[in-house]
Design a protein around this motif. Structure first.
Motif, PDB file in Angstrom:
ATOM      1  N   ASP A  31       0.936  -1.502  -0.798  1.00 36.57           N
ATOM      2  CA  ASP A  31      -0.015   0.017  -0.142  1.00 36.57           C
ATOM      3  C   ASP A  31       1.062   1.499   0.247  1.00 36.57           C
ATOM      4  OD1 ASP A  31      -2.057  -1.367   0.415  1.00 36.57           O
ATOM      5  OD2 ASP A  31      -2.585  -1.234   2.071  1.00 36.57           O
ATOM      6  N   GLY A  32       0.461   1.982  -0.856  1.00 39.88           N
ATOM      7  CA  GLY A  32       1.354   3.605  -1.054  1.00 39.88           C
ATOM      8  C   GLY A  32       2.503   3.563  -1.339  1.00 39.88           C
ATOM      9  N   PHE A  33       2.727   1.925  -2.432  1.00 39.72           N
ATOM     10  CA  PHE A  33       4.225   1.936  -2.708  1.00 39.72           C
ATOM     11  C   PHE A  33       4.560   3.655  -3.584  1.00 39.72           C
ATOM     12  CE2 PHE A  33       6.909   1.451  -6.740  1.00 39.72           C
ATOM     13  CZ  PHE A  33       8.289   0.852  -5.749  1.00 39.72           C
ATOM     14  N   GLU A  34       5.561   4.084  -3.737  1.00 38.00           N
ATOM     15  CA  GLU A  34       6.199   4.948  -4.334  1.00 38.00           C
ATOM     16  C   GLU A  34       7.794   5.292  -4.461  1.00 38.00           C
ATOM     17  OE1 GLU A  34       6.410  10.312  -3.498  1.00 38.00           O
ATOM     18  OE2 GLU A  34       4.700   8.507  -1.900  1.00 38.00           O
ATOM     19  N   ILE A  35       8.258   5.880  -5.047  1.00 40.80           N
ATOM     20  CA  ILE A  35      10.107   5.915  -5.287  1.00 40.80           C
ATOM     21  C   ILE A  35       9.990   7.623  -4.673  1.00 40.80           C
ATOM     22  CG2 ILE A  35      11.877   5.911  -7.037  1.00 40.80           C
ATOM     23  CD1 ILE A  35      10.258   3.875  -8.214  1.00 40.80           C
ATOM     24  N   THR A  36      10.594   7.538  -3.400  1.00 43.29           N
ATOM     25  CA  THR A  36      10.221   8.882  -3.616  1.00 43.29           C
ATOM     26  C   THR A  36      11.885   9.804  -3.830  1.00 43.29           C
ATOM     27  OG1 THR A  36      11.646   8.650  -1.311  1.00 43.29           O
ATOM     28  CG2 THR A  36       9.417   8.151  -0.933  1.00 43.29           C
ATOM     29  N   LYS A  37      11.728  10.702  -3.742  1.00 41.00           N
ATOM     30  CA  LYS A  37      13.166  11.927  -3.735  1.00 41.00           C
ATOM     31  C   LYS A  37      14.783  11.087  -2.948  1.00 41.00           C
ATOM     32  CE  LYS A  37      11.051  15.914  -5.228  1.00 41.00           C
ATOM     33  NZ  LYS A  37      10.978  17.552  -4.857  1.00 41.00           N
ATOM     34  N   GLU A  38      13.745  10.410  -1.701  1.00 44.23           N
ATOM     35  CA  GLU A  38      15.337  10.153  -0.958  1.00 44.23           C
ATOM     36  C   GLU A  38      15.670   8.637  -1.142  1.00 44.23           C
ATOM     37  OE1 GLU A  38      12.892  13.183   0.457  1.00 44.23           O
ATOM     38  OE2 GLU A  38      12.454  11.763   0.009  1.00 44.23           O
ATOM     39  N   LYS A  39      14.469   7.843  -1.391  1.00 38.38           N
ATOM     40  CA  LYS A  39      15.113   6.552  -1.984  1.00 38.38           C
ATOM     41  C   LYS A  39      15.649   6.047  -3.326  1.00 38.38           C
ATOM     42  CE  LYS A  39      14.458   1.645  -1.956  1.00 38.38           C
ATOM     43  NZ  LYS A  39      14.818   1.245  -0.571  1.00 38.38           N
ATOM     44  N   LEU A  40      15.055   7.471  -4.130  1.00 40.78           N
ATOM     45  CA  LEU A  40      16.161   7.195  -5.418  1.00 40.78           C
ATOM     46  C   LEU A  40      17.469   7.748  -5.807  1.00 40.78           C
ATOM     47  CD1 LEU A  40      16.101   6.642  -8.747  1.00 40.78           C
ATOM     48  CD2 LEU A  40      14.913   9.789  -8.920  1.00 40.78           C
ATOM     49  N   ALA A  41      17.771   8.949  -4.096  1.00 42.06           N
ATOM     50  CA  ALA A  41      18.577   9.633  -4.229  1.00 42.06           C
ATOM     51  C   ALA A  41      20.079   8.122  -3.956  1.00 42.06           C
ATOM     52  CB  ALA A  41      18.776  10.935  -3.819  1.00 42.06           C
ATOM     53  N   GLU A  42      19.304   7.422  -3.014  1.00 38.85           N
ATOM     54  CA  GLU A  42      20.024   6.093  -2.077  1.00 38.85           C
ATOM     55  C   GLU A  42      20.111   5.423  -2.700  1.00 38.85           C
ATOM     56  OE1 GLU A  42      18.467   4.599   1.923  1.00 38.85           O
ATOM     57  OE2 GLU A  42      18.003   3.284   0.786  1.00 38.85           O
ATOM     58  N   ALA A  43      19.423   5.108  -3.921  1.00 39.40           N
ATOM     59  CA  ALA A  43      19.835   3.725  -4.711  1.00 39.40           C
ATOM     60  C   ALA A  43      20.495   4.515  -6.218  1.00 39.40           C
ATOM     61  CB  ALA A  43      18.347   3.786  -5.906  1.00 39.40           C
ATOM     62  N   ALA A  44      20.729   5.914  -6.157  1.00 32.15           N
ATOM     63  CA  ALA A  44      21.393   6.298  -7.463  1.00 32.15           C
ATOM     64  C   ALA A  44      22.870   6.495  -6.873  1.00 32.15           C
ATOM     65  CB  ALA A  44      20.943   7.748  -7.991  1.00 32.15           C
ATOM     66  N   ALA A  45      23.072   7.077  -5.438  1.00 30.28           N
ATOM     67  CA  ALA A  45      24.218   6.946  -5.029  1.00 30.28           C
ATOM     68  C   ALA A  45      24.974   5.654  -4.915  1.00 30.28           C
ATOM     69  CB  ALA A  45      24.119   7.977  -3.410  1.00 30.28           C
ATOM     70  N   LEU A  46      23.713   4.178  -4.145  1.00 26.22           N
ATOM     71  CA  LEU A  46      24.946   2.756  -4.689  1.00 26.22           C
ATOM     72  C   LEU A  46      25.387   2.426  -5.955  1.00 26.22           C
ATOM     73  CD1 LEU A  46      21.729   0.993  -3.518  1.00 26.22           C
ATOM     74  CD2 LEU A  46      23.853   1.351  -2.268  1.00 26.22           C
ATOM     75  N   ARG A  47      25.168   3.232  -7.489  1.00 27.07           N
ATOM     76  CA  ARG A  47      25.791   3.017  -8.118  1.00 27.07           C
ATOM     77  C   ARG A  47      27.127   4.708  -8.434  1.00 27.07           C
ATOM     78  NH1 ARG A  47      27.668  -0.913 -10.299  1.00 27.07           N
ATOM     79  NH2 ARG A  47      28.218   0.498 -12.001  1.00 27.07           N
ATOM     80  N   GLY A  48      27.456   5.607  -7.431  1.00 27.94           N
ATOM     81  CA  GLY A  48      27.875   6.661  -7.869  1.00 27.94           C
ATOM     82  C   GLY A  48      27.351   7.362  -8.627  1.00 27.94           C
ATOM     83  N   ASN A  49      25.836   7.409  -8.881  1.00 27.62           N
ATOM     84  CA  ASN A  49      24.729   8.820  -9.933  1.00 27.62           C
ATOM     85  C   ASN A  49      24.732   9.191  -9.038  1.00 27.62           C
ATOM     86  OD1 ASN A  49      25.410   6.485 -11.738  1.00 27.62           O
ATOM     87  ND2 ASN A  49      23.459   5.635 -11.340  1.00 27.62           N
ATOM     88  N   LEU A  50      24.952  10.832  -9.709  1.00 27.37           N
ATOM     89  CA  LEU A  50      25.239  12.274  -8.389  1.00 27.37           C
ATOM     90  C   LEU A  50      23.621  12.512  -9.236  1.00 27.37           C
ATOM     91  CD1 LEU A  50      28.578  13.475  -8.885  1.00 27.37           C
ATOM     92  CD2 LEU A  50      27.473  12.009  -6.638  1.00 27.37           C
ATOM     93  N   ILE A  51      22.339  13.289  -8.727  1.00 29.13           N
ATOM     94  CA  ILE A  51      21.700  13.493  -8.728  1.00 29.13           C
ATOM     95  C   ILE A  51      21.293  15.262  -8.412  1.00 29.13           C
ATOM     96  CG2 ILE A  51      18.906  14.244  -8.216  1.00 29.13           C
ATOM     97  CD1 ILE A  51      18.626  11.328  -7.518  1.00 29.13           C
ATOM     98  N   ILE A  52      21.452  15.809  -9.419  1.00 28.24           N
ATOM     99  CA  ILE A  52      21.972  17.640  -9.443  1.00 28.24           C
ATOM    100  C   ILE A  52      21.042  18.339  -9.415  1.00 28.24           C
ATOM    101  CG2 ILE A  52      24.437  17.192 -10.019  1.00 28.24           C
ATOM    102  CD1 ILE A  52      24.087  17.661 -13.197  1.00 28.24           C
ATOM    103  N   GLY A  53      19.611  18.259 -10.154  1.00 25.59           N
ATOM    104  CA  GLY A  53      18.856  18.814 -10.364  1.00 25.59           C
ATOM    105  C   GLY A  53      17.042  18.230 -10.762  1.00 25.59           C
ATOM    106  N   PRO A  54      16.289  18.720 -10.248  1.00 28.07           N
ATOM    107  CA  PRO A  54      15.047  18.546 -10.648  1.00 28.07           C
ATOM    108  C   PRO A  54      14.666  17.782 -11.833  1.00 28.07           C
ATOM    109  CG  PRO A  54      15.180  20.689 -10.680  1.00 28.07           C
ATOM    110  CD  PRO A  54      16.314  20.577 -10.201  1.00 28.07           C
ATOM    111  N   PRO A  55      13.570  17.151 -11.743  1.00 29.99           N
ATOM    112  CA  PRO A  55      13.875  16.735 -13.607  1.00 29.99           C
ATOM    113  C   PRO A  55      13.276  17.871 -14.366  1.00 29.99           C
ATOM    114  CG  PRO A  55      12.208  15.458 -12.265  1.00 29.99           C
ATOM    115  CD  PRO A  55      12.628  16.475 -11.618  1.00 29.99           C
ATOM    116  N   ARG A  56      13.976  17.923 -15.802  1.00 31.57           N
ATOM    117  CA  ARG A  56      13.080  19.009 -16.540  1.00 31.57           C
ATOM    118  C   ARG A  56      12.149  19.120 -17.614  1.00 31.57           C
ATOM    119  NH1 ARG A  56      19.182  21.082 -17.821  1.00 31.57           N
ATOM    120  NH2 ARG A  56      20.330  21.190 -15.560  1.00 31.57           N
TER     121      ARG A  56
END
Length: 155
Positions: free
Chosen positions: A130-155
């Motif tokens: 219930d309420g499954f969502e990929i939050t900004k925090e979860k996405l940033a955490e996942a990206a960091a696992l692979r050395g990916n950097l979130i540098i701004g909001p979606p365009r």
């Protein structure tokens, strides 16, 4: 030992991804001895990941169906069906789907990017919480696992 790998559709993992889209892992690190990841997105209009940078892998997108806007650094490009984009590591980029749906093939080398999708996404063969969502925090955490950097909001 290097060996070929074959996976039928029922052996591929499909994850729920951003905006209700799907990401199917076609080839992962294990299948390619760490050389290549290949995945396929089925995504709705408006889907747009945050503007980001990959520090470990080069990436290729092939738009099989649909239309999208792609940002590479400060440049904006329209990508039509059959268009392809090569994104070397350390190049900021993002996209936004502009057609009703898009079918997008992703290839990344070396392999491993699939772990980001597995960390934040949800395997569709499991019950949807219930309420499954990929939050900004979860996405940033996942990206960091692979050395990916979130540098701004979606365009």
């Amino acid at each position: 030992m290097t060996m070929a790998y074959l996976a039928q559709p029922d052996q591929q993992q499909t994850l729920e991804w951003l905006h209700g889209g799907l990401f199917t892992i076609l080839l992962d690190s294990q299948a390619t001895e760490g050389r290549l990841s290949v995945g396929r997105f089925d995504i709705p209009k408006g889907e747009a990941p945050p503007f980001h940078v990959h520090t470990r892998e080069d990436e290729v997108f092939l738009l099989l169906k649909g239309e999208a806007l792609v940002w590479v650094g400060d440049e904006r490009h329209e990508l039509s069906e059959g268009g392809i984009v090569y994104l070397p590591r350390n190049i900021p980029h993002g996209y936004r789907i502009t057609s009703d749906r898009a079918d997008l093939l992703l290839m990344a080398t070396p392999a491993g990017i699939e772990e980001m999708f597995r960390h934040a996404g949800r395997d569709i063969t499991t019950p949807r919480p219930d309420g499954f969502e990929i939050t900004k925090e979860k996405l940033a955490e996942a990206a960091a696992l692979r050395g990916n950097l979130i540098i701004g909001p979606p365009r």
